[in-house]
Structure formats: structure tokens, C-alpha cells
Scaffold this active site. Structure first.
Site, PDB file in Angstrom:
ATOM      1  N   GLY A 103     -50.863 -13.885   4.328  1.00 54.71           N
ATOM      2  CA  GLY A 103     -50.465 -12.966   3.267  1.00 54.71           C
ATOM      3  C   GLY A 103     -50.376 -13.686   1.955  1.00 54.71           C
ATOM      4  O   GLY A 103     -50.511 -14.911   1.900  1.00 54.71           O
ATOM      5  N   GLY A 109     -50.404 -13.459  -2.630  1.00 52.37           N
ATOM      6  CA  GLY A 109     -50.978 -12.954  -3.862  1.00 52.37           C
ATOM      7  C   GLY A 109     -50.800 -14.025  -4.905  1.00 52.37           C
ATOM      8  O   GLY A 109     -50.700 -15.203  -4.549  1.00 52.37           O
ATOM      9  N   GLY A 152     -47.733 -16.593  -4.641  1.00 54.27           N
ATOM     10  CA  GLY A 152     -47.614 -17.611  -3.603  1.00 54.27           C
ATOM     11  C   GLY A 152     -48.367 -17.156  -2.374  1.00 54.27           C
ATOM     12  O   GLY A 152     -49.000 -16.104  -2.377  1.00 54.27           O
ATOM     13  N   LYS A 205     -43.466 -19.544   3.689  1.00 50.99           N
ATOM     14  CA  LYS A 205     -43.578 -18.668   2.528  1.00 50.99           C
ATOM     15  C   LYS A 205     -43.331 -19.494   1.290  1.00 50.99           C
ATOM     16  O   LYS A 205     -42.237 -20.018   1.108  1.00 50.99           O
ATOM     17  CB  LYS A 205     -42.569 -17.532   2.614  1.00 50.99           C
ATOM     18  CG  LYS A 205     -42.736 -16.823   3.935  1.00 50.99           C
ATOM     19  CD  LYS A 205     -42.131 -15.483   4.035  1.00 50.99           C
ATOM     20  CE  LYS A 205     -42.528 -14.935   5.402  1.00 50.99           C
ATOM     21  NZ  LYS A 205     -42.097 -13.595   5.652  1.00 50.99           N
ATOM     22  N   ASP A 249     -38.145  -3.700   1.150  1.00 52.20           N
ATOM     23  CA  ASP A 249     -39.523  -3.440   1.590  1.00 52.20           C
ATOM     24  C   ASP A 249     -39.601  -3.307   3.108  1.00 52.20           C
ATOM     25  O   ASP A 249     -40.496  -3.866   3.738  1.00 52.20           O
ATOM     26  CB  ASP A 249     -40.436  -4.577   1.084  1.00 52.20           C
ATOM     27  CG  ASP A 249     -41.917  -4.239   1.263  1.00 52.20           C
ATOM     28  OD1 ASP A 249     -42.268  -3.041   1.251  1.00 52.20           O
ATOM     29  OD2 ASP A 249     -42.717  -5.183   1.423  1.00 52.20           O
TER      30      ASP A 249
END
Lengths: 297, 128
Positions: free
Chosen positions: A16, A18, A21, A38, A140
Site C-alpha cells: 500500500g 502513496g 509513504g 508503515k 477509516d
């Protein structure tokens, strides 16, 4: 914060990310386990990391001390100086090899037994009540970041990162799903912990349906799909500080929720409606939801 | 500015995030099921272990279930055993994953299952 432990955590795939990061699935070479890395790039000056970043990381570490069963473990935090102006902060989280989306996709017809749904919901709400009691919003919640271990343990992931990312995310054309977003977020008015309860309600319905409840393709379309089920809110319920006016939507009366979720029980339907309440102040809290008769019927 | 991802990285990303539709799309468009991503890993090595339908898809396209992790020697069967996903363990065995392969700590998948407390998986593997 420890210095880079790149040797210990070896990335195996990008999963994942963008402009703010990147997220990697990685392997902890000590334990052999998979972890999620992350990272976020933050601007630094001679004083070091921005106070806001330090504060957010400290909050995540404080939450970790409670060792809550329904929250993914934060295993490590590393900071690497990239240039004079930029530091990469990497958070190392426990990785669970199944999310709720996969879990629901695998369920054969006619769907999940209600006892299983009750258990999943109880764990989800426990994790959420814990975050909310520590004044952390998830922001989210969706099936992709609700993880389910092979033992059926629910763990919430990706919480509390929104604020670390927020200033970067505004600049990033990353497509984020609207399907679990609450009316107050869609209307861009003030929001707090009830926004996560809305998402939880959408997910609760999805556990029965095995497909999402409201699949809008824009903010207005998403609101339209919501009102087609819960009805257009009364004039006096419509927030006053928003640009989108109530007149943009056609008058709708509430549909019986059992039309959308026919498999739900009576108490389940009651709880679902208390979660999918338009006014965030009237929406049920995570703690009160756990006390709902649905869990004891 | 976003860099273009190589198709191999696209496929491992779809496999790791459990996106079966995307995996199906990429494979049916000719992306190599045993191609390595920029970290030298194939899709089956990084797939979401709990997503058995996705594992099935990769294996049907000819994914090699016996490729070890260069760092630790773990095969997909070791990882399925470690995470306790019985359906995936059984599927890998059906597609000729080697239950006797050892990782760099000299552990077989059955040993990993025992150490992580997945007794159903350990039981199954010990009967093979």
C-alpha cells in the site's frame, strides 16, 4: 526511537501507500513472522522531528502498553534520517494474514451463522471502545483493516495513523473508499468518535449481506444511497454549517432495514438502526452497543 | 509523482492484499505466476495466507509451492503453518508442497505449527 533496524525487518512486498509513504509486508528475521512496515516521511529541522509526529507516536506507544486483544500490536518504531530536512519514521506492526473482506468472501452460502457475527461484532466493538476511551478515532474502518486471525480473533489495524498522514494525504490523489463514511464526514461538518460507529454499522450489515451496504461513487451519491435507506433527515437535523443543502436530495421515507439485511435478527436490526443514525449525537456509542440486548438474545 | 509499478510487483501486491479479482486479471493477461518482485519474492511467497481461494488460483496457474524465503528458508507451507490457516495448509499439500522441507533453523512446517500452538495444523501435518 530506535535507529533503523532494516536488517531485522526485510520487506517482501509493497502492499500500500502513496505520496506520504509506503506500506510493506516484511519478515521479522528473528521470529520468522510477517510484520507490516508503515513508513511516513516527515520534514525535520534542527530541532528534530515535528512535535505533532512525536506526540502521535507517543500516543500509539501508550496504547500498546495495554496489550488490548482487539488491536494489532505495535512492535517497534524506527526513525531514519534521509536528508537534513527529511526523516523517515517507520512503524512496525503485527501482520495478520487475513482481513474481514477475505473472511467474508470465503463464507459459503447461506452466510455466516449469527453467533459468529455476534462474536465478530463484540470483538470489533471492544477494540473500538478501547480506542475511543483513549480518545483515538480510527477514521477509516473498513473490512480491509479489520483483521481476523486463524483463531477467529479480531484485530483493528491502521488506527491513529490518519493524523500522522493527514497533512500529506491532502496532497495525494489516493482513491479512498466512501462506502463506510459517515454522513457528517461526507457533509464535511465536525466529527468525533460516532464516525467510527457509522462505519461499524455498515460493516455489521455487510456481515449478513456479504456485500457492502452503501456503494456510492461520489460524496453526493453516497449520501443519496444512505438516505434511500434511512430516509432524508428532518430539516432541523440537517447541520447548519455545511455547504451541501438538504434541498439537493429528494424526500425519502425510511425503508425497513430488513429489506436491505433480511437475515438479521430483531435485536440485531435494532442495534443496526442505532448505529446508522444520522445525527452523530444520537448515535449509539461503542460501550453502549456492547450492552445491547443483541449480544445476549 | 507516482512511479509505475512493474507487473511482478502489481501481482505480489494483489496477492499480499488478498485481491483475488486483481490476481485473476493479471494472471489471465499473462503475468508470470512465478515471477519475482523487486524484493526477489514470488506471489505465493507473499500471498495473504488466509485467502485460500487466492492460493488456489496461484497454484492452478502453476505457482511453485516449494520456493524458500532467501532470508529464513521458510516455504509457503511453513508460513501457512505459522499463521494457522488449515485450509491453505491442506491446499498446499494437495499441490505437492513438501512437508519435510526445513527452514534455516532446521524446522519443518509441522514443527512451526507446534511452536505457534496451531495443534490442528500440527496434527494434520504429522499424519502425512
Amino acid at each position: 526511537m530506535a535507529q533503523e533496524s532494516a536488517v531485522q525487518y526485510e520487506p517482501v512486498a509493497e502492499i500500500g501507500g502513496g505520496a506520504y509513504g509506503t506500506v510493506y509486508k516484511a519478515r521479522d528475521r528473528d521470529s520468522g513472522q510477517f510484520v507490516a512496515l508503515k513508513s511516513v516521511r516527515v520534514q525535520t529541522n534542527q530541532d528534530g522531528l515535528p512535535v505533532s509526529t512525536v506526540r502521535e507516536v507517543a500516543l500509539l506507544k501508550r496504547l500498546e502498553q495495554f496489550d488490548h486483544p482487539n488491536i494489532v500490536r505495535l512492535m517497534d518504531v524506527c526513525a531514519t534520517l534521509r536528508t537534513d530536512q527529511e526523516t523517515k519514521v517507520t512503524l512496525v506492526f503485527e501482520h495478520v494474514d487475513q482481513d474481514l473482506r477475505t473472511y467474508l468472501e470465503k463464507v459459503p452460502a447461506p452466510g455466516l451463522p449469527i453467533d459468529r457475527i455476534r462474536d465478530l461484532m463484540q470483538q470489533l466493538l471492544c477494540g473500538l471502545a478501547f480506542l475511543h476511551s483513549n480518545r483515538v478515532l480510527h477514521r477509516d474502518l473498513k473490512p480491509e483493516n479489520i483483521l481476523v486471525t486463524s483463531r477467529g480473533q479480531v484485530k483493528l489495524a491502521d488506527f491513529g495513523l490518519a493524523r500522522i498522514y493527514s497533512c500529506h494525504m491532502a496532497l495525494t490523489p489516493v482513491v479512498v473508499t466512501l462506502w463506510y463514511r459517515s454522513p457528517e464526514v461526507l457533509l464535511q461538518t465536525s466529527y468525533a468518535t460516532p464516525l467510527d460507529i457509522w462505519s461499524t454499522g455498515c460493516i455489521f450489515a455487510e456481515m449478513f449481506r456479504r456485500k457492502p451496504l452503501f456503494c456510492g461513487d461520489s460524496e453526493v451519491d453516497q449520501l443519496g444511497k444512505i438516505f434511500a435507506v434511512i430516509g432524508l433527515p428532518a430539516e432541523d437535523e440537517w447541520p447548519t454549517d455545511v455547504t451541501l443543502s438538504r434541498q439537493n436530495f429528494s424526500p425519502q421515507t425510511p425503508q425497513p432495514i430488513t429489506d436491505c439485511v433480511p437475515e438479521i435478527s430483531e435485536k440485531g436490526a435494532e442495534l443496526l438502526l442505532e448505529m446508522l443514525t444520522f445525527d452523530p449525537l444520537k448515535r449509539i456509542s461503542a460501550l453502549n452497543a456492547l450492552e445491547h440486548p443483541f449480544f445476549t438474545e | 509523482m507516482r512511479k509505475m509499478m512493474h507487473v511482478e510487483d502489481e501481482l505480489t501486491k494483489a496477492a499480499a492484499t488478498g485481491n483475488t479479482y486483481r490476481v485473476q486479471f493479471l494472471l489471465s493477461n499473462g503475468v508470470n505466476v512465478n515471477g519475482v518482485n523487486k524484493f526477489g519474492r514470488t506471489p505465493i511467497q507473499v500471498m495473504m495466507m488466509g485467502n485460500t481461494p487466492l492460493a488456489h488460483l496461484l497454484l492452478e496457474y502453476g505457482a511453485d509451492p516449494n520456493v524458500p524465503d532467501p532470508g529464513t528458508g521458510s516455504t509457503p507451507l511453513h508460513d501457512a503453518a505459522r499463521t494457522g490457516f488449515m485450509d491453505t495448509v491442506q491446499l498446499l499439500i494437495r499441490f505437492n508442497a513438501d512437508p519435510n522441507s526445513t527452514d534455516h533453523s532446521n524446522l519443518r512446517p509441522v514443527d512451526v505449527a507446534r511452536r505457534t500452538g496451531h495443534m490442528d495444523v500440527a496434527e494434520f501435518l504429522s499424519r502425512i
